[in-house]
Design a protein around this motif. Structure first.
Motif, PDB file in Angstrom:
ATOM      1  N   ARG A 286       0.838  -1.206   0.000  1.00  0.00           N
ATOM      2  CA  ARG A 286       0.000   0.000   0.000  1.00  0.00           C
ATOM      3  C   ARG A 286       0.870   1.252   0.000  1.00  0.00           C
ATOM      4  O   ARG A 286       0.537   2.237  -0.660  1.00  0.00           O
TER       5      ARG A 286
ATOM      6  N   GLN B 261       1.007   7.232  -6.400  1.00  0.00           N
ATOM      7  CA  GLN B 261      -0.041   8.238  -6.515  1.00  0.00           C
ATOM      8  C   GLN B 261       0.482   9.646  -6.250  1.00  0.00           C
ATOM      9  O   GLN B 261       0.066  10.612  -6.894  1.00  0.00           O
TER      10      GLN B 261
ATOM     11  N   GLU C 269       1.916   1.926  -3.440  1.00  0.00           N
ATOM     12  CA  GLU C 269       0.834   2.522  -4.221  1.00  0.00           C
ATOM     13  C   GLU C 269       0.704   4.015  -3.922  1.00  0.00           C
ATOM     14  O   GLU C 269       0.506   4.828  -4.841  1.00  0.00           O
TER      15      GLU C 269
END
Length: 321
Positions: free
Chosen positions: A47, A54, A50
């Motif tokens: 995560r 982003q 990710e």
């Protein structure tokens, strides 16, 4: 004048770009991974990766910096110009947070500045004109004492005496000027006095020193020899020349305060930019810290530009080309 303003505008843009680069390096390279702070300590490595993608943190540093600067001047998807990123704590645009807090900081800075300028310059001029007298020594002792007291100490003493003991004023709570002018002023009296107590002391001592030096100049003796009234000599010839360094310092101080008086706003609980910066530091909210830093730099640079322009009004010998 036009060419001068154009050169100064370019210089201002250059200074802000350098400050932006320095603060970007400080808050995005030196600290811990911003993606971890944005995601939280319980996030899995997948995560976090990710979130890094982003936020664009997986790109080269120069691309990240270019994207940040481009966001300020051209915006980003979902973030209008000027885009300073999003807060890690509430995902709100940093620019919107700054605009919401700017009114309280501007109100605090404007009122305190008028108060300390009026008191400080008046005390300084009176003390200079009565140099060596009991009044002069008394005023200088008072200003030295005032300048020696920390801002947070003055704020706590005023809260204790004015709010808790005597009940003369309520505990400060910011009210927008447009909503209730009387409540706006009443709730800012204590913060104004807190800031003015420190700055007025410094301005009094600076004004006194400049007035003593100016009043000893040959053109002052010439003005008196022409038979001009002493009030005219002091106001028109003495104060006008002595105010140049005072205006310089005033521009710097006011520019800094427009970006928030961190201690004063924190002690009194005012929702200003300084309090926002304090909360950002406590919570390691890097976009907020970066945004408040850039805002402070902008106001200080802008204040210096305005001071340079005011010089021509105060001192006719200054000319711009």
């Amino acid at each position: 004048m036009t060419s001068y303003l154009a050169r100064r505008a370019l210089a201002v843009a250059g200074v802000l770009l350098v400050i932006c680069a320095v603060t970007f390096v400080i808050f995005y390279v030196l600290p811990s991974d911003p993606a971890v702070q944005a995601c939280g300590k319980t996030c899995t490595p997948e995560r976090v990766a990710e979130v890094r993608a982003q936020m664009g943190l997986d790109r080269p540093l120069w691309e990240q910096f270019g994207g940040y600067v481009a966001g300020i001047v051209a915006g980003r998807p979902g973030c209008h110009v000027p885009c300073l990123g999003f807060s890690y704590q509430n995902a709100l645009p940093v620019w919107d947070l700054l605009i919401d807090r700017l009114g309280a900081s501007a109100s605090l800075a404007a009122g305190a500045a008028l108060l300390w300028l009026a008191v400080g310059v008046t005390v300084g001029v009176v003390s200079a004109l009565r140099r060596g007298s009991v009044l002069d020594r008394t005023l200088m002792i008072a200003t030295l004492t005032s300048a020696s007291l920390p801002v947070y100490f003055v704020a706590m003493v005023l809260l204790l005496l004015v709010v808790r003991v005597t009940g003369l004023l309520p505990y400060p709570a910011y009210v927008p000027l447009a909503d209730d002018p009387a409540a706006w002023a009443g709730n800012l009296i204590l913060p104004w006095v807190t800031l003015a107590a420190l700055y007025a002391a410094m301005y009094a001592r600076l004004t006194r020193a400049q007035m003593i030096e100016t009043m000893a100049e040959p053109y002052i003796r010439t003005a008196r020899a022409k038979g001009l009234h002493e009030r005219t000599v002091v106001a028109k010839h003495g104060m006008r020349a002595a105010m140049t360094p005072v205006v310089t310092v005033f521009g710097m101080d006011l520019g800094g305060l427009l970006a928030g008086a961190m201690i004063t706003e924190t002690v009194y609980g005012l929702p200003g930019v300084g309090r926002l910066a304090y909360d950002g530091i406590v919570k390691s909210d890097q976009p907020v810290i970066l945004g408040t830093t850039l805002l402070a730099a902008f106001f200080i640079v802008l204040a210096n530009l305005l001071v340079d322009l005011v010089y021509a009004v105060i001192d006719p010998r200054v000319r711009y080309s």
